[in-house]
Design a protein around this motif. Structure first.
Motif, mmCIF file in Angstrom:
data_model
loop_
_atom_site.group_PDB
_atom_site.id
_atom_site.type_symbol
_atom_site.label_atom_id
_atom_site.label_comp_id
_atom_site.label_asym_id
_atom_site.label_seq_id
_atom_site.Cartn_x
_atom_site.Cartn_y
_atom_site.Cartn_z
ATOM 1 N N MET A 1 0.839 -1.197 0.000
ATOM 2 C CA MET A 1 0.000 0.000 0.000
ATOM 3 C C MET A 1 0.871 1.243 0.000
ATOM 4 N N ASN A 2 0.535 2.199 -0.855
ATOM 5 C CA ASN A 2 1.187 3.496 -0.846
ATOM 6 C C ASN A 2 0.415 4.441 0.069
ATOM 7 N N ILE A 3 1.090 4.950 1.079
ATOM 8 C CA ILE A 3 0.440 5.915 1.963
ATOM 9 C C ILE A 3 0.470 7.296 1.310
ATOM 10 N N ASP A 4 -0.145 8.266 1.977
ATOM 11 C CA ASP A 4 -0.317 9.580 1.350
ATOM 12 C C ASP A 4 0.971 10.396 1.288
ATOM 13 N N LEU A 5 1.691 10.514 2.402
ATOM 14 C CA LEU A 5 2.776 11.500 2.463
ATOM 15 C C LEU A 5 3.831 11.094 3.481
ATOM 16 N N ILE A 6 5.079 11.286 3.131
ATOM 17 C CA ILE A 6 6.189 11.193 4.072
ATOM 18 C C ILE A 6 6.982 12.492 4.014
ATOM 19 N N LEU A 7 7.220 13.088 5.167
ATOM 20 C CA LEU A 7 8.119 14.238 5.281
ATOM 21 C C LEU A 7 9.401 13.758 5.945
ATOM 22 N N ARG A 8 10.529 14.135 5.370
ATOM 23 C CA ARG A 8 11.816 13.697 5.892
ATOM 24 C C ARG A 8 12.836 14.825 5.750
ATOM 25 N N GLY A 9 13.974 14.666 6.404
ATOM 26 C CA GLY A 9 15.068 15.600 6.201
ATOM 27 C C GLY A 9 14.996 16.859 7.033
ATOM 28 N N GLY A 10 14.195 16.858 8.073
ATOM 29 C CA GLY A 10 14.103 18.028 8.940
ATOM 30 C C GLY A 10 14.203 17.631 10.395
ATOM 31 N N ARG A 11 14.015 18.602 11.281
ATOM 32 C CA ARG A 11 13.968 18.336 12.715
ATOM 33 C C ARG A 11 12.525 18.414 13.164
ATOM 34 N N ILE A 12 11.998 17.289 13.605
ATOM 35 C CA ILE A 12 10.584 17.189 13.954
ATOM 36 C C ILE A 12 10.459 17.075 15.470
ATOM 37 N N HIS A 13 9.900 18.129 16.070
ATOM 38 C CA HIS A 13 9.636 18.118 17.508
ATOM 39 C C HIS A 13 8.272 17.475 17.733
ATOM 40 N N THR A 14 8.256 16.280 18.290
ATOM 41 C CA THR A 14 6.987 15.559 18.440
ATOM 42 C C THR A 14 6.160 16.075 19.604
ATOM 43 N N MET A 15 6.759 16.809 20.535
ATOM 44 C CA MET A 15 6.105 17.271 21.766
ATOM 45 C C MET A 15 5.559 16.088 22.570
ATOM 46 N N SER A 16 6.318 14.991 22.531
ATOM 47 C CA SER A 16 5.983 13.786 23.290
ATOM 48 C C SER A 16 7.265 13.210 23.856
ATOM 49 N N VAL A 18 8.889 10.885 22.786
ATOM 50 C CA VAL A 18 9.786 10.524 21.686
ATOM 51 C C VAL A 18 10.861 11.581 21.482
ATOM 52 N N GLY A 19 10.541 12.825 21.785
ATOM 53 C CA GLY A 19 11.474 13.924 21.564
ATOM 54 C C GLY A 19 11.490 14.353 20.115
ATOM 55 N N THR A 20 12.660 14.408 19.493
ATOM 56 C CA THR A 20 12.750 14.808 18.089
ATOM 57 C C THR A 20 12.981 13.588 17.206
ATOM 58 N N THR A 21 12.566 13.709 15.957
ATOM 59 C CA THR A 21 12.782 12.672 14.962
ATOM 60 C C THR A 21 13.021 13.352 13.626
ATOM 61 N N ASP A 22 13.247 12.545 12.585
ATOM 62 C CA ASP A 22 13.588 13.140 11.294
ATOM 63 C C ASP A 22 12.628 12.767 10.174
ATOM 64 N N ALA A 23 11.557 12.034 10.505
ATOM 65 C CA ALA A 23 10.595 11.664 9.459
ATOM 66 C C ALA A 23 9.234 11.409 10.082
ATOM 67 N N VAL A 24 8.200 11.696 9.311
ATOM 68 C CA VAL A 24 6.833 11.433 9.745
ATOM 69 C C VAL A 24 6.039 10.945 8.542
ATOM 70 N N ALA A 25 5.236 9.916 8.753
ATOM 71 C CA ALA A 25 4.397 9.341 7.696
ATOM 72 C C ALA A 25 2.937 9.639 7.998
ATOM 73 N N ILE A 26 2.209 10.030 6.961
ATOM 74 C CA ILE A 26 0.818 10.482 7.112
ATOM 75 C C ILE A 26 -0.064 9.722 6.132
ATOM 76 N N HIS A 27 -1.212 9.269 6.614
ATOM 77 C CA HIS A 27 -2.194 8.626 5.733
ATOM 78 C C HIS A 27 -3.593 8.882 6.261
ATOM 79 N N ASP A 28 -4.474 9.223 5.351
ATOM 80 C CA ASP A 28 -5.888 9.437 5.680
ATOM 81 C C ASP A 28 -6.056 10.429 6.829
ATOM 82 N N GLY A 29 -5.234 11.483 6.797
ATOM 83 C CA GLY A 29 -5.391 12.580 7.747
ATOM 84 C C GLY A 29 -4.755 12.378 9.092
ATOM 85 N N ARG A 30 -4.089 11.222 9.291
ATOM 86 C CA ARG A 30 -3.489 10.950 10.595
ATOM 87 C C ARG A 30 -2.032 10.521 10.447
#
Length: 546
Positions: A1-16, A18-30
Motif C-alpha cells: 500500500m502506498n500511503i499519502d505523504l512522508i516528510l523527511r530531512g528536517g527536525r521534527i519536535h513531536t512534543m511527546s 519521543v522527543g525529536t525525529t527526522d521523518a513522519v508518515a501520514i495517511h488518511d489525515g493521521r
C-alpha cells in the motif's frame, strides 16, 4: 500500500516522550509512523524539507474568529497615535461611505492616544454627520459620536442606567459617547445581527490568515449572543463555510451564556439549561465542535471594569463590577454546568476569579464531571492563594502574555506593581500543576503564535519594564503551551498538539528552530507551510505540495 505523504530531512519536535525525529508518515489525515518506521513505508508523495523544523500545528484556545475576520474589513484605528489621527481616519473612510451609512472602526485603545477618548462632536464633523461606532480593542467598550448616540437611544438610557455596564457622562451629565460592558447592547441592538454572508466572509478571511501563521485549531471564545455575538446564526455560518471547503482551520466554538435558556421547572424531572434540543459541549467532530459555554463574570483592566478586591490606583473607590447580578451569574453558570456544559468563565479581576473558583468547586462537590475541562479566561490578577484553589477546583487559567508587551505599562498604571506580580501568570500555573495554554484573544491583540510565545519568554512592556520576571517561560514550556497544553484544555489531548501515531496530521513547518534562536528572535521565524489533516493549507513556496 502506498500511503499519502512522508516528510523527511528536517527536525521534527513531536512534543511527546519521543522527543525529536527526522521523518513522519501520514495517511488518511493521521500520523501513522515516525522516524525509521516512517522511512520503511512507501508513499505517493515524499518530501525532503531540507532542514526545516516541524512542530504540531499551533492551537489558539481563545480567539474571536468572526470578530477578527470583521476587523480585516472594518476601519482600523489601531495605528493612530493621536485623536487627530483618528478623526483623519474617520474622515477618509467617510469620503467613501454613502450619506447616512455607519462608519464602523476597530482597534481603538485610549492608551495609544494619551489616555484620551474621541470627542463625539469632532467625530460627527469628521464623519460628515454619519453615525460612528469605534470598538475598543479590549472588546469591553466602544465610542459613539452624536449621530450614533441619537440612533441608539443612548441619551434616554443614560437617565435610567444600565445594569452590568455604564454610559460614561461628562461633568454636565451629558453622555461622552463612551459605553462600557453591557451598555454596548444599545448599539448592538441597532447594528446586529450582521448578515450571514458577511459573517461567512469574515470566517474565510480569518482562517486564511490563521494558517499563514501555523495555526491549525482555534477556539472562538463566544458566539451567538451577548455583547460579543454578531448573529444568532453564527454557528450556521461556521457550518456553511465548512461545507464549501473554506474553513481552513479546525474550530471549536463557545456559545455565549445568554444563548442558553432554562427548559422546564427548576428541580423538575427533565429540567435543564441549554438549547431546546439538549445539545451541549462536545457535539461535533475534529473540524467543528461545540466547546464550553462562555460566561462573562467581569470586564477588563484597561477599562477599569474587571472586578477587583482592591481598588484601582487611578480611580479611588472603584473596584470594577460584575456583568450583572453576582448571584444571577453564579446560578446561571451552575445550572449550565449541571446541564452538561463545560464552562469558560471570563474572570479578569481577582474577585471575579474567586467567583469562578466557587462555581467550579460547587459543581465538583456535586460530583459533576464536565465533558471537557472548565476554564478561567484571562486571569488578569490571580492572588497567590488562588493558585492552589484553582488547581483543586480543576480549573486552569487561559492567559495572553502578548497583552503584557502591548498593554503592560497601562496595566501597571491601573493596578500597580504589587498586583502586576500576580498578573497574567504562566510559570506559576505550571508549578501549581495546571495545564497551560497560551492564547492571543485576537483581535484584542495581534495573535501570531510565535509572537505570543516570544512574549511569554520575555514579558517586556513597550517601555522595557520586566513584567513579572518569575512568570517567564522557557522555550520548551512555551512551545508546549501552544500545542500539548491547549489540546488538553480543549479536550483533545493526545489527538491534537502532538506528533504521534494516531494523532491528527496537523503540522507547522518553520524556517528555523525556535529552540536555536534567541528569545527575542522567535517572532521573526517564518512559517514555511501549514498542514491540516495531511493536506497543505498554506504552502507559498511548495514545501509540501506536489
Amino acid at each position: 500500500m502506498n500511503i499519502d505523504l512522508i516528510l523527511r530531512g528536517g527536525r521534527i519536535h513531536t512534543m511527546s516522550a519521543v522527543g525529536t525525529t527526522d521523518a513522519v508518515a501520514i495517511h488518511d489525515g493521521r500520523i501513522i509512523a515516525l522516524g525509521e518506521d516512517a522511512l520503511r513505508l512507501d508513499a505517493r508523495v515524499t518530501r525532503d524539507i531540507r532542514g526545516k523544523t516541524v512542530l504540531p500545528g499551533f492551537i489558539d484556545a481563545h480567539a474571536h474568529s468572526v470578530w477578527f475576520g470583521l476587523t480585516l474589513v472594518e476601519l482600523d484605528v489601531a495605528p493612530a497615535r493621536s485623536l487627530d489621527e483618528i478623526y483623519a481616519l474617520v474622515a477618509e473612510r467617510a469620503s467613501d461611505t454613502p450619506a447616512g451609512e455607519w462608519i464602523v472602526g476597530a482597534g481603538f485603545n485610549q492608551m495609544s492616544v494619551g489616555n484620551r477618548y474621541p470627542d463625539p462632536d469632532r467625530l460627527t464633523i469628521a464623519a460628515g454627520g454619519r453615525p460612528v461606532w469605534l470598538k475598543h480593542t479590549s472588546g469591553h467598550a466602544c465610542v459613539l459620536n452624536r449621530a450614533a448616540m441619537s440612533e441608539t437611544g443612548v441619551y434616554e438610557a443614560a437617565l435610567r442606567g444600565v445594569e452590568g455596564g455604564r454610559i460614561v457622562l461628562d461633568e454636565r451629565g451629558e453622555p461622552t459617547g463612551l459605553l462600557e460592558e453591557q451598555a454596548m447592547r444599545l448599539v448592538q441592538d441597532v447594528m446586529l445581527p450582521y448578515p450571514l454572508a458577511r459573517i461567512e466572509e469574515a470566517l474565510e478571511a480569518a482562517t486564511a490568515h490563521y494558517v499563514s501563521e501555523g495555526l491549525t485549531s482555534v477556539t472562538d471564545a463566544g458566539i451567538g449572543g451577548g455583547w460579543i455575538g454578531h448573529s444568532p446564526q453564527e454557528f450556521s455560518a461556521y457550518q456553511n463555510v465548512l461545507a464549501r471547503g473554506s474553513l481552513r482551520t479546525r474550530q471549536q466554538v463557545m456559545p455565549e451564556s445568554s444563548t442558553l435558556a432554562r427548559h422546564g421547572e427548576p428541580g423538575a424531572t427533565g429540567s435543564f439549561v441549554g438549547f431546546n434540543t439538549g445539545v451541549r459541549s462536545g457535539l461535533g467532530d475534529d473540524r467543528l465542535q461545540l466547546g464550553p459555554a462562555k460566561f462573562f463574570l467581569d470586564g477588563s483592566i484597561l477599562g477599569a471594569t474587571a472586578r477587583m478586591t482592591e481598588e484601582y490606583h487611578h480611580c479611588a473607590g472603584s473596584h470594577g463590577y460584575y456583568q450583572g447580578n453576582r448571584d444571577d451569574i453564579r446560578g446561571h453558570a451552575l445550572d449550565a454546568g449541571r446541564g452538561g456544559w463545560a464552562l469558560a468563565m471570563h474572570a479578569v479581576g481577582d474577585e471575579a476569579v474567586d467567583l469562578a473558583i466557587d462555581i467550579a468547586h460547587t459543581l465538583r462537590a456535586e460530583g459533576i464531571t464536565p465533558p471537557m475541562p472548565h476554564r478561567v479566561e484571562h486571569g488578569g490578577v490571580v492572588r497567590p492563594e488562588q493558585l492552589t484553589e484553582l488547581a483543586e477546583a480543576g480549573l486552569t487559567v487561559i492567559g495572553q502574555p502578548r497583552f503584557l508587551t502591548l498593554y503592560g505599562d497601562g496595566f501597571r498604571e491601573f493596578i500597580g506593581d504589587d498586583r502586576a506580580e500576580w498578573s497574567f501568570r504562566s510559570k506559576s500555573l505550571l508549578d501549581a500543576g495546571m495545564s497551560l495554554a497560551l492564547t492571543s484573544d485576537r483581535p484584542v491583540a495581534p495573535g501570531a503564535p510565535l509572537s505570543v510565545i516570544e512574549s511569554s519568554m520575555l514579558r517586556r512592556t513597550e517601555s522595557g519594564h520586566l513584567y513579572g520576571a518569575h512568570e517567564r517561560l522557557t522555550i520548551d514550556e512555551a512551545l508546549a503551551a501552544y500545542t500539548t497544553g491547549p489540546a488538553q484544555v480543549t479536550g483533545w489531548a493526545g489527538r491534537k498538539g502532538v506528533i504521534a501515531v494516531g494523532a491528527l496530521a496537523d503540522l507547522a513547518v518553520l524556517g528555523a528552530d525556535p529552540c536555536d534562536v534567541l528569545p527575542e528572535e522567535v517572532s521573526d521565524i517564518p512559517v514555511a507551510a501549514t498542514v491540516l489533516g495531511g493536506e497543505a493549507v498554506y504552502d507559498p513556496e511548495g514545501v509540501i505540495a506536489v
